[in-house]
Design an enzyme around this catalytic site. Sequence first.
Site, PDB file in Angstrom:
ATOM      1  N   LYS B 104       0.812  -1.221   0.000  1.00 37.30           N
ATOM      2  CA  LYS B 104       0.000   0.000   0.000  1.00 37.30           C
ATOM      3  C   LYS B 104       0.843   1.267   0.000  1.00 37.30           C
ATOM      4  CE  LYS B 104      -4.290  -1.779   1.849  1.00 37.30           C
ATOM      5  NZ  LYS B 104      -5.275  -1.736   2.929  1.00 37.30           N
ATOM      6  N   ASN B 105       2.157   1.099  -0.168  1.00 36.63           N
ATOM      7  CA  ASN B 105       3.026   2.275  -0.191  1.00 36.63           C
ATOM      8  C   ASN B 105       3.115   2.834  -1.606  1.00 36.63           C
ATOM      9  OD1 ASN B 105       5.461   3.780  -0.674  1.00 36.63           O
ATOM     10  ND2 ASN B 105       6.119   3.213   1.371  1.00 36.63           N
TER      11      ASN B 105
END
Lengths: 361, 312
Positions: B104-105
């Site tokens: 999710k980065n």
Amino acid sequence: MFVTKEGEDAGRWCPDGRGLGTHIPRGSARAEEPQASTIAETSSLDPATTLICHKHADYIVALDKEKDTFEYVATEHLRMSGVYWGISAMDLLGRLDDMNKDEILSFVTECQHPCGGFGGNIKHDPHLLYTLSAVQILAIYDRLDLVDPNLIATYVAGLQQEDGSFAGDEWGEIDTRFTYCALSCLSILHKMELVDVKKATEFVAACGNFDGGFGATPGDESHAGQIFTAVGALAIGGGLSHVDKDLLGWWLCERQVPAGGLNGRPEKLPDVCYSWWVLSSLSMIDRLSWISGEKLQEFILSCQDPENGGISDRPDDMADVFHTFFGIAGLSLLGYPNLKAVDPIYALPVDTVARLGLSRI
Amino acid sequence: MVYVPLSERPEWSDVVPVPQNDGPNPIVLIDYSSEFVEVMSYFRAIVAVKEHSPRALELTKEVIARNGASVFGWNYRWCCLLAMGADLIEELGYLNDLSERFPKNYQIWQHRRLVVGKLGAKYSQPEIEVTTKVLANDCKNYHAWSHRQWVVRTFGLWDAALEFCTELIRQDVRNNSAWNERHFVLTRGGDNKANLEQVRDLEIEFTADKIRLAPDNESAWNYFRGLACGKLLSSVPAFKQVPTEILESVPECSLALSLLADVFEEEARSDSLTEDQKGFARAHVQELWEQLIQIDPMRTRYWCWRIQMLKE
Ligand SMILES: [Zn+2]
């Protein structure tokens, strides 16, 4: 306004897991010390049917005093937005005077960079998300005179791209969230003429989908949060004609689940913050009455922490300032008594928006 | 891995770290770990003299390991890679590990885009595979889908993209992200042979099958309606046939009722039908909406609004 631009575990829209304590069952991470007086007060107000205003106000005031808590440290990178959620909630509750105005204003001005943008905290890199939060805080306190509107507006305008979209900062992530931040900011500063508004709204229109919703960039899936930013940007930029109001209204209205709360995408769980994104979007396209306000109100009230104050994403999770603000703002849009009215486009108290001369006709 | 302080590593002995200047009275006390403070001090020193070297590249790894969202760290890393003409394939190896651990980065995905954009089409397939892996664990990851769309669009991998969403929908017919991807592939594929209008009959068949599997699946019904491609619903016979068929086995299917009602409403307003036909459609749609009020009381006001609009 929005949760975060960063953090490997942080959700884009709703803090999931770490940071703000969300999705953590109430009581599992924080020691609870029920006080006799608190329990007595609680019993007189039924949290299932009443917003326990004084508890929420006390909860927010306490947040800023307990600087050694896990939540405080874990959210330091988005402190600016945290302050915006906190004081907006307090203003809607009619308790803004309980916040330390001078300390907040000096914090805000200290986060500004020479380029005009604001960081999420002192010495943090500037970003559109925090620049909007800073401008919103100054607007609520009617202290925009503390900053140079031209400098901020120049920073914001510099982030517009060839295709009309906006990057969140100089490194270039593109997202309709940033279009919203840019247009909201410039509108509050009365500097819309510095950007190509038509191109900006055309980019948002290109993010529209077959189901009537909008995504972050062209092709991305519809998502309630992105819909708020897209419709908000179009409302500010005079581009609401790009919205198929009936189709979008239907999609939004389908977000209400039997429990009364609203979710952000099909098959997802209901959440207080998504309730705001959906509700405000429905309000912007004049379809607010399509969902059951009564059921939604019940859902939001059921997410209150009756002992410590604050509102969580879902019943029995741990409260945080983000959901506390969006819960109260949602109730305000639903016309809950004794709350200040909130503006669905700017997510600011209506009197602030009126003072800025931005009210919708 | 045990952290050896930079001040004790021989390769850094010539660098004077630059501490952060918080001013005399910092309002907010930030409790950074001492490791992070040291790494950042050396990083500031390196950036100040614009050093693009192997050790600078290693140092950005230390920065990123402690703050994966540091745009500053990521950007400086990219500058080093370019200035040094470093091996970008090796860089992909480093990124693969990170992508799986921190899907999710956003910065990792953005960095991949820069690296693969530079490496070219030869590396597009492994890039698709990375997103496949991430989506296998989290089939709604917004960044992974967005990245995948970028790869598909940039390198023209439309056919495989369609097969992929067919497979994902087969695994989970309620995967809204996969339905969205399907629409993306069929409408944005340019002059690709799979263009939505041309394959519409096949798509109607495909979607109707999925609706039969789960008649309460909003995602499939929304996609189904999207196959009208902006034309009137009443111009496509399937939009009447499929909900009618579903209602025979699931009479209270609100999604089927609402589509059928929309088709009849169009007919009730149509200029090309006789008054009799319009009257029939009008009576029918009224009946359907009243039924929906019973089945879906939460949206009563919406259904009443529809009834009101037709009357006007
Ligand atoms: Zn939430």
